[in-house]
Design a protein around this motif. Structure first.
Motif, mmCIF file in Angstrom:
data_model
loop_
_atom_site.group_PDB
_atom_site.id
_atom_site.type_symbol
_atom_site.label_atom_id
_atom_site.label_comp_id
_atom_site.label_asym_id
_atom_site.label_seq_id
_atom_site.Cartn_x
_atom_site.Cartn_y
_atom_site.Cartn_z
ATOM 1 N N UNK A 156 0.781 -1.181 -0.031
ATOM 2 C CA UNK A 156 -0.029 0.098 0.079
ATOM 3 C C UNK A 156 0.934 1.257 0.096
ATOM 4 N N UNK A 157 0.312 2.244 -0.660
ATOM 5 C CA UNK A 157 0.725 3.718 -0.651
ATOM 6 C C UNK A 157 -0.267 4.480 -1.292
ATOM 7 N N UNK A 158 -0.570 5.625 -0.596
ATOM 8 C CA UNK A 158 -1.859 6.254 -1.235
ATOM 9 C C UNK A 158 -1.681 7.086 -2.320
ATOM 10 N N UNK A 159 -0.207 6.969 -2.848
ATOM 11 C CA UNK A 159 0.017 7.715 -4.153
ATOM 12 C C UNK A 159 -0.144 6.435 -5.358
ATOM 13 N N UNK A 160 -0.396 7.075 -6.433
ATOM 14 C CA UNK A 160 -0.550 6.077 -7.700
ATOM 15 C C UNK A 160 0.610 6.246 -8.340
ATOM 16 N N UNK A 161 1.049 5.035 -9.249
ATOM 17 C CA UNK A 161 2.092 5.033 -9.981
ATOM 18 C C UNK A 161 3.415 4.798 -9.111
ATOM 19 N N UNK A 162 3.385 4.351 -7.773
ATOM 20 C CA UNK A 162 4.419 4.157 -7.300
ATOM 21 C C UNK A 162 5.193 2.969 -7.121
ATOM 22 N N UNK A 163 4.392 1.944 -7.758
ATOM 23 C CA UNK A 163 5.101 0.736 -8.083
ATOM 24 C C UNK A 163 4.458 -0.181 -7.127
ATOM 25 N N UNK A 164 3.247 -0.190 -6.566
ATOM 26 C CA UNK A 164 2.446 -1.033 -5.695
ATOM 27 C C UNK A 164 2.191 -2.326 -6.644
ATOM 28 N N UNK B 38 -5.652 -0.244 -3.901
ATOM 29 C CA UNK B 38 -5.777 0.860 -4.752
ATOM 30 C C UNK B 38 -4.959 2.064 -4.037
ATOM 31 N N UNK B 39 -5.043 3.002 -4.722
ATOM 32 C CA UNK B 39 -4.137 4.393 -4.395
ATOM 33 C C UNK B 39 -5.037 5.299 -3.321
ATOM 34 N N UNK B 40 -5.756 4.669 -2.601
ATOM 35 C CA UNK B 40 -6.628 5.867 -1.900
ATOM 36 C C UNK B 40 -7.226 4.778 -0.651
ATOM 37 N N UNK B 41 -7.378 5.871 0.404
ATOM 38 C CA UNK B 41 -7.967 5.050 1.501
ATOM 39 C C UNK B 41 -9.271 5.052 1.567
ATOM 40 N N UNK B 42 -9.778 3.981 0.634
ATOM 41 C CA UNK B 42 -11.068 3.541 0.486
ATOM 42 C C UNK B 42 -11.600 2.448 1.558
ATOM 43 N N UNK B 43 -12.784 2.129 1.486
ATOM 44 C CA UNK B 43 -13.488 0.708 1.936
ATOM 45 C C UNK B 43 -12.791 -0.223 1.724
ATOM 46 N N UNK B 44 -12.336 -0.213 0.071
ATOM 47 C CA UNK B 44 -11.479 -1.645 -0.140
ATOM 48 C C UNK B 44 -10.198 -1.517 0.587
ATOM 49 N N UNK B 45 -9.457 -0.389 0.463
ATOM 50 C CA UNK B 45 -7.984 -0.640 1.446
ATOM 51 C C UNK B 45 -8.375 -0.805 2.715
ATOM 52 N N UNK B 46 -9.291 -0.196 3.476
ATOM 53 C CA UNK B 46 -9.810 -0.671 4.661
ATOM 54 C C UNK B 46 -9.679 -2.071 5.221
#
Ligand code: ADP
Ligand code: MG
Length: 256
Positions: A8-16, A127-135
């Motif tokens: 995880x990392x809330x940034x997109x395109x960082x290589x997750x 995903x690159x966000x703190x959504x219900x999915x990431x949670x």
């Protein structure tokens, strides 16, 4: 017991996603039983593991809504040597559908508990966000692997993620911790990257993995063949680095 880690990392395109698929392949390469969970509706980890997201009969969406078990929905990728619980656009709808449901942030955890004996490692591509999915990912995991580029704002971006992890640890999942920071897309010729890398080590000490993933075009090309770099071209520098990283992670397990 399966070790469950969010990438995880809330940034997109960082290589997750690149880290998730290549670590999965690297761990499979050293004999571990691996499940890769794609929690991003973009489905890049699914496609990058040789599983066509457009043809999924069951996906992580069905697992979150409790209409399928992981055993039913996960697909073994022959080429990659690990199981994939795939995702596609349908997953974006889960966010809304979960809102009214009970224990909506524990759905993935519950499903993984039932598959615990089947795997040594579960990697969750967030995903690159703190959504219900990431949670759902953070509630299910023992820890977080944070891929990051050694760039100017990298440390600032980390503060938000570290705070989120602390909150989830305090309120929802006392097991959760940062397993480590993985330096990715690293170019040692760039002085700034070396400086940020040193800063990271002085701030986070041994939470920074020893293995460094170089910028390597083979890793970027591999997804268009539906493969992780580690499978597409095992001898490439980037692939070798991910195999090293898999070994480092396995070695660290007893001390986690
Ligand atoms: P995220 O999942 O965080 O959005 P991705 O893993 O999709 O990030 O990576 C973003 C882009 O960077 C992709 O095009 C990917 O191929 C490329 N990339 C990632 N890691 C490397 C690397 N080590 N060397 C070269 N390109 C990379
Ligand atoms: Mg991604």
């Amino acid at each position: 017991m399966a070790r469950i880690f969010c990438v995880a990392n809330q940034k997109g395109g960082v290589g997750k996603t690149t880290s998730a698929v290549n670590l999965a392949a690297g761990l499979a390469n050293v004999g571990q039983r691996v499940l890769l969970v794609d929690l991003d509706p973009q489905g890049n980890a699914t496609m990058g593991s040789g599983v066509d997201k457009r043809q999924l009969e069951l996906s992580v969406y069905d697992v979150l809504l409790e209409s399928a078990s992981i055993q039913e929905a996960a697909i073994f990728s022959e080429k990659c040597g690990y199981h994939v619980l795939g995702a596609n656009r349908e997953l974006a709808g889960a966010e809304v559908e979960l809102v009214d449901l009970e224990r909506r942030d524990r759905r993935l955890k519950k499903a993984l508990d039932a598959a615990d004996a089947d795997f040594d490692f579960v990697l969750i591509d967030c995903p690159p966000s703190l959504s219900m999915l990431t949670l759902n990912g953070l509630c299910a995991a023992h820890g977080v692997i944070v891929p990051m580029q050694c760039e100017y704002f990298a440390l600032e971006g980390l503060t938000d993620l570290v705070n989120t992890i602390k909150q989830v640890h305090a309120n929802l999942n006392p097991d959760l911790k940062i397993i480590g920071l993985l330096r990715v897309m690293f170019d040692p010729r760039i002085t700034l990257q070396q400086q940020v890398s040193e800063q990271l080590k002085s701030h986070f000490g041994d939470k920074v993995f020893n293995t460094v993933i170089p910028r390597n075009v083979r890793l970027a090309e591999a997804p268009s063949y539906g493969l992780p770099g580690v499978v597409f071209d095992p001898s490439a520098k980037g692939s070798q680095a991910f195999i090293e990283f898999a070994k480092e992670l396995v070695q660290r397990i007893p001390s986690l």
